[in-house]
Write an enzyme that holds these catalytic residues in place. Structure first.
Site, PDB file in Angstrom:
ATOM      1  N   SER A 208      87.619  42.953  -5.240  1.00  0.00           N
ATOM      2  CA  SER A 208      89.024  43.355  -5.393  1.00  0.00           C
ATOM      3  C   SER A 208      89.892  42.132  -5.680  1.00  0.00           C
ATOM      4  O   SER A 208      89.374  41.087  -6.096  1.00  0.00           O
ATOM      5  CB  SER A 208      89.492  44.083  -4.136  1.00  0.00           C
ATOM      6  OG  SER A 208      90.735  44.699  -4.353  1.00  0.00           O
ATOM      7  N   ASN A 209      91.186  42.236  -5.473  1.00  0.00           N
ATOM      8  CA  ASN A 209      92.080  41.101  -5.687  1.00  0.00           C
ATOM      9  C   ASN A 209      93.212  41.147  -4.667  1.00  0.00           C
ATOM     10  O   ASN A 209      93.270  42.049  -3.834  1.00  0.00           O
ATOM     11  CB  ASN A 209      92.615  41.102  -7.124  1.00  0.00           C
ATOM     12  CG  ASN A 209      93.316  42.399  -7.447  1.00  0.00           C
ATOM     13  OD1 ASN A 209      94.331  42.735  -6.856  1.00  0.00           O
ATOM     14  ND2 ASN A 209      92.744  43.167  -8.377  1.00  0.00           N
TER      15      ASN A 209
END
Ligand code: CTP
Length: 400
Positions: A208-209
């Site tokens: 993810s980020n």
């Protein structure tokens, strides 16, 4: 959006005073400047320190500060406010308001308020049904006081019935209505993507980020409060939309976000792609938790995700507007221009991770809007609620 609106919150002594803390948070988040007056009974239910922290202003409880004699002017407070909301309003305070009694700072401020006054009654079912209370509420209504109707349900006494304070979301919506934000997006359906996506590696891990969704949610709230019907397709974030004009579609992966957007976009006048979509996803998510195998390196094969914005750019109709985001760390302007063209955006909102106070997790952002014709509009560093308004204003020009 309540940018620049001045809201005075009066808190009287009822158990639902704890909910007023949430209401204040909503108001502050929407850009309002909030001050609070508390009755002495209210202080038994919620601490002035809590309210002062949330409003970012000292709380007014007495006519003057006994330490130094500093005068707290009810006249000044009454002139300052665009709206005076008393939540919770006990049967006692409602009765006093109906009959012009002014025996504390909160009530003297009612008498001197030049702005609209709103009450959110909160009391036990029998007090609420009592004809005296009914009559007092009617008197207030007849004098132009707005009443945020009490709700039915379980009460602090253990009884069930009408009398519990309206939920903070409902009071908030009524405040927005009272302050009549211009409904210049009414009749427009807008799709917004927000937050990160999560790409599953196995049942316990994902790629993810750092996106928190704050910018996308701020845009959704802004457009909804200006009358748009918003479809918010959101990756996993710790936020909840407030405005009733927002329909939330929660997704996890880029593939799910793609599916939701492709379904929704044909019904929309515009789409704003603020999500930080993962560009790659594991080729196959392992059905069971991947165990350490003792080797020094671990290789994960990733494959590209669908480019949602590019797909909407391809199918975009002549009257639809597509807005993109670009978060860059280098060659900002050039990269933004390339994305603008390759994804067929009408304009792109560029923010650079090199700007202090801008980017993931901050409540502020500094953006530059780049149009197809090369026109660029740089904006100052400002709260994301205000950036949302700037983006909405640019969008409105193209929708007209
Ligand atoms: N975007 C999208 N779907 C993707 C990737 C990006 O809808 N799979 C959208 C973003 O929401 C944003 C714009 O495309 O509005 C640009 O996203 P960004 O991540 O900056 O660009 P990428 O095309 O992914 O390019 P790169 O990561 O190489 O900079």
């Amino acid at each position: 959006m309540l940018d620049g609106k001045k809201i005075l919150v009066g808190i009287t002594g009822g158990i639902s005073a704890y909910k007023t803390a949430s209401l204040i948070r909503l108001l502050v988040k929407a850009g309002a400047e909030v001050k609070a007056v508390m009755s002495s009974a209210a202080k038994e239910f919620v601490s002035p320190l809590t309210i002062a922290t949330l409003t970012k202003n000292p709380v007014y409880t007495d006519f003057f500060n006994p330490e130094n004699g500093e005068w707290h002017s009810h006249v000044k407070l009454g002139i300052w406010a665009d709206l005076y909301v008393i939540a919770p309003a006990t049967a006692n305070t409602i009765a006093k308001m109906a009959h012009g009694i002014a025996d504390n700072l909160l009530l003297t401020t009612v008498l001197s308020a030049r702005c609209k006054v709103m009450v959110a009654p909160a009391m036990d079912v029998d007090m609420f049904q009592n004809p005296i209370t009914r009559q007092n509420i009617d008197i207030l209504r007849s004098r132009g006081v707005v009443v945020a109707e009490a709700a039915e349900g379980e009460l602090a006494s253990g009884l069930t019935g009408k009398g519990r304070m309206a939920e903070p979301d409902d009071i908030f919506a009524q405040i927005e209505q009272q302050l009549a934000v211009v409904q210049d997006f009414s009749g427009k359906n807008i799709l917004i993507t927000a937050g990160p996506t999560r790409e599953k590696i196995d049942p316990v891990r994902f790629v993810s980020n750092y996106s928190t969704g704050k910018m996308g949610y701020a845009i959704a709230e802004c457009l909804a409060s200006r009358g748009a019907q918003v479809v918010l397709v959101s990756g996993p974030v710790g936020l909840k939309p407030v405005n009733k004009n927002i329909r939330l579609i929660q997704v996890e992966s880029a593939a799910q976000m793609y599916k939701a957007c492709v379904e929704e976009f044909p019904h929309c006048h515009a789409a704003i792609m603020s999500a930080a979509v993962a560009d790659y996803t594991p080729k196959a998510a392992a059905p069971e938790k991947i165990k350490k195998n003792g080797e020094k390196e671990f290789t994960l094969t990733l494959v590209p995700t669908p480019d949602i914005a590019a797909e909407l750019g391809k199918t975009k109709g002549a009257n639809q507007v597509l807005v993109g985001f670009a978060l860059e760390t280098e060659n900002e302007a050039l990269n933004a221009q390339k994305k603008l063209e390759s994804k067929n955006f009408d304009f792109i909102v560029l923010n650079s991770l090199n700007d202090k106070g801008a980017g993931f997790g901050y409540d502020t952002n500094r953006v530059t809007i780049v149009h197809r014709n090369g026109k660029t509009c740089p904006f100052e560093l400002k709260p994301k609620t205000e950036v949302a308004n700037d983006i909405a204003n640019e969008l409105l020009q193209l929708l007209k």
